[in-house]
Scaffold this active site. Structure first.
Site, PDB file in Angstrom:
ATOM      1  N   GLU A 199      12.673  10.609  -9.822  1.00 42.51           N
ATOM      2  CA  GLU A 199      11.254  10.583  -9.917  1.00 42.51           C
ATOM      3  C   GLU A 199      10.592  11.801  -9.572  1.00 42.51           C
ATOM      4  O   GLU A 199      10.857  12.519  -8.484  1.00 42.51           O
ATOM      5  CB  GLU A 199      10.574   9.506  -9.095  1.00 42.51           C
ATOM      6  CG  GLU A 199      10.362   8.214  -9.890  1.00 42.51           C
ATOM      7  CD  GLU A 199       9.670   7.179  -9.092  1.00 42.51           C
ATOM      8  OE1 GLU A 199       9.379   7.592  -7.851  1.00 42.51           O
ATOM      9  OE2 GLU A 199       9.537   6.072  -9.508  1.00 42.51           O
ATOM     10  N   LYS A 200       9.500  12.360 -10.341  1.00 39.34           N
ATOM     11  CA  LYS A 200       8.665  13.636  -9.581  1.00 39.34           C
ATOM     12  C   LYS A 200       8.261  13.374  -8.185  1.00 39.34           C
ATOM     13  O   LYS A 200       7.720  12.110  -8.075  1.00 39.34           O
ATOM     14  CB  LYS A 200       7.704  13.923 -10.477  1.00 39.34           C
ATOM     15  CG  LYS A 200       6.721  14.931 -10.130  1.00 39.34           C
ATOM     16  CD  LYS A 200       7.200  16.329 -10.681  1.00 39.34           C
ATOM     17  CE  LYS A 200       6.271  17.513 -10.012  1.00 39.34           C
ATOM     18  NZ  LYS A 200       7.086  18.656 -10.022  1.00 39.34           N
ATOM     19  N   ARG A 291       7.083 -10.328  -2.595  1.00 32.19           N
ATOM     20  CA  ARG A 291       7.204 -10.991  -1.549  1.00 32.19           C
ATOM     21  C   ARG A 291       5.963 -10.711  -0.619  1.00 32.19           C
ATOM     22  O   ARG A 291       4.906 -10.033  -1.075  1.00 32.19           O
ATOM     23  CB  ARG A 291       8.398 -10.808  -0.603  1.00 32.19           C
ATOM     24  CG  ARG A 291       8.213  -8.971  -0.452  1.00 32.19           C
ATOM     25  CD  ARG A 291       9.596  -8.815   0.530  1.00 32.19           C
ATOM     26  NE  ARG A 291       9.599  -7.236   0.580  1.00 32.19           N
ATOM     27  CZ  ARG A 291       8.774  -6.121   0.948  1.00 32.19           C
ATOM     28  NH1 ARG A 291       7.559  -6.520   1.901  1.00 32.19           N
ATOM     29  NH2 ARG A 291       9.024  -5.031   0.940  1.00 32.19           N
TER      30      ARG A 291
END
Lengths: 453, 71
Positions: A199-200, A291
């Site tokens: 990811e960047k 959650r």
């Protein structure tokens, strides 16, 4: 529901049990031998030992836990956070056993646990995602090629990862080459899956998340945001709501995106949509936690709702306890501080026995702790001892309240990060509220000696 | 002979060397995992690894001898 088994330990087990008690629901603790004398074991109506200290031999023994739940006549299992809370196989086994899993369905957990698949799902729902690879990168060559397309710096991440584990920032091809294999190995060891993706890396980013809640009837609401940018080792240390330095307009767009994310997967129960915000207020979906979060108390403080009660209501098949989004209001400002058993300057864990734990009771501060004096902080588990949550009319009042509280808060026997908070809370870096995820590391560069004193 | 000991209790996460390997001072020979954090264990001296006393997954206590390095 008449009886709930809590498949967790420490502060969150105790916190869940307290709501159960208020609602007249019996509680069942399962615990390791190492946790035999912990407060959550004593507080439960029934307690059963499930194995030795290491989690693989105790808290992760799904079949044994389900067997106990059936044997004692529990209606449901609450997984808390961490451990098996985002384990789709466990959620499925609980349902197959005829018990209620207090959380979303297994399919949603599975989808959102796969960081690559969830990115795709969000893209399809028009939720902005961080530029990155749309599939796992199998080889270093593929990773280098993809990184050149995305542009450095990049984050190398485990697709099945979370909790700050299994991600490394790479500034260059050399760094990527150095870390590629070790991140894959770590991913396999921790998460049982060695798929990694890129990811960047968003520079000077803020980490802001939105609490959402859904029910079986298709209702989905948000409960505002939490700013979780004060971090160490990619893990949160301070969280606050509302987020400072966030315009109403951007906040509204964040809420819309979070609810859209929830609707895209027909989300049920408590969930958190995490975003990264750039300096220009562009925001991107990071991941969705399926959650209850560690930092849920700040949302409880500003909204006045008990999120564990909501979880139980929704898991029982009931509608959300509110009619619509407009009914949910945010009031005042809340800040949570995570107290860790660790060196305040180096963050090295500090297991040991808590000889003394004392604070000013009259401070009107919420303490969620799983420990008491004489308790042992063992090397088997996360080093969090307690959460300190302050709530006041405004941010400055909340900061003042926290500063005042930390002058009276004493823990002896293990090192803690209390000295760090004592110095950091009054710093201009925290005070102005416009901080990024680098804030603690940058601040410590000049203040390390003061914190170590 | 120099003993390489665990600075704190934890689970052996990786063993990066084998008996007979030549190591340099400061080299990380074992990584422990404790309280959700990886703790690298370095050898203070260079030399040959004469014994490795642990394997991945073992739980060790503080001061346990993990390996021995010969000058």
């Amino acid at each position: 529901m008449n009886k709930i088994l809590i498949a967790n330990r420490g502060e969150i087990a105790l916190r869940i049990m307290k709501t159960c008690k208020r609602l007249g629901i019996k509680t069942v603790a399962v615990h390791s031998e190492a946790d035999e004398h912990m407060p959550f074991v004593k507080y439960a109506d029934e307690a059963y030992v499930i194995g030795p200290g290491p989690v693989l031999q105790s808290y992760l023994k799904a079949d044994d836990i389900i067997e106990i739940a059936l044997k004692v006549g529990a209606d449901a299992i609450h997984p808390g956070y961490g451990l098996m809370s985002e384990n789709a196989a466990f959620a499925r086994k609980v349902s197959d056993a005829g018990l209620t899993f207090i959380g979303p369905d297994a399919e949603t957990i599975e989808l959102m646990g796969d960081k690559i698949a969830s990115r795709m799902k969000m893209k399809a729902a028009s939720v902005p995602v961080v530029p990155g690879t749309d599939e796992g990168v199998a080889s270093l060559e593929d990773a280098i090629h993809a990184a050149n397309m995305i542009g450095y710096p990049i984050m190398l991440k485990a697709s099945a990862g979370g909790g700050g584990i299994g991600m490394v920032r790479c500034e260059s091809e050399q760094a990527l080459s150095q870390h590629f294999q070790s991140v894959k190995t770590r991913a396999k060891s921790y998460f049982g899956d060695d798929v990694v993706f890129l990811e960047k890396f968003v520079e000077n980013a803020r980490h802001i998340e939105v609490q959402i809640f859904g029910d079986d009837k298709g209702n989905i609401v948000h409960l505002f945001e939490r700013n979780c940018s004060v971090q160490r080792r990619n893990q949160k240390v301070i969280e606050e709501s509302p987020s400072p330095s966030l315009s109403e307009e951007v906040a509204e767009r964040l809420y819309e995106a979070a609810v859209a994310a929830g609707k895209a997967v027909n989300y049920r129960n408590a969930g958190t949509v995490e975003f990264i915000l750039s300096e220009n207020d562009d925001f991107y979906f990071l991941e969705m936690n399926t959650r209850l979060q560690v930092e849920h108390p700040v949302t409880e403080e500003v909204t006045g709702y008990d999120l564990v009660e909501w979880q139980i209501e929704v898991a029982s098949g009931n509608e959300l306890p509110v009619k619509d989004q407009q009914q949910i209001k945010s009031s005042g400002h809340a800040i949570e501080f995570r107290i860790y058993a660790e060196d305040p300057a180096t963050f090295m864990p500090s297991p040991g026995i808590i000889r003394k734990m004392d604070w000013n009771d009259s401070a009107n501060v919420r303490i969620d702790s799983g420990y008491e004096e004489g308790g042992s902080v063992t090397p088997f588990y996360d080093p969090m001892i307690a959460k300190v949550i302050v709530h006041a009319e405004g941010r400055q009042e909340a900061i003042n309240k926290a500063e005042e509280f930390f002058t009276s808060f004493t823990i002896e026997g293990v090192k803690t990060n209390i000295p760090l908070f004592q110095k950091f809370i009054g710093s201009k870096e925290f005070d102005h509220g416009d901080y990024t995820t680098n804030v603690l590391a940058e601040w410590l560069k000049t203040k390390k000696e003061e914190v170590e004193k | 002979m120099t003993q390489v000991k665990a600075a704190m209790a934890g689970t052996v996460f990786t063993v990066n060397v084998a008996e007979g390997d030549e190591v340099q001072a400061g080299q990380v020979i074992i990584v422990l995992e404790s309280m959700k954090m990886e703790i690298p264990v370095e050898t203070e001296i260079g030399g040959k690894v004469t014994s490795i006393n642990v394997q991945v997954g073992d739980f060790v206590n503080e001061e346990d001898v993990l390996a021995v390095i010969g000058e």
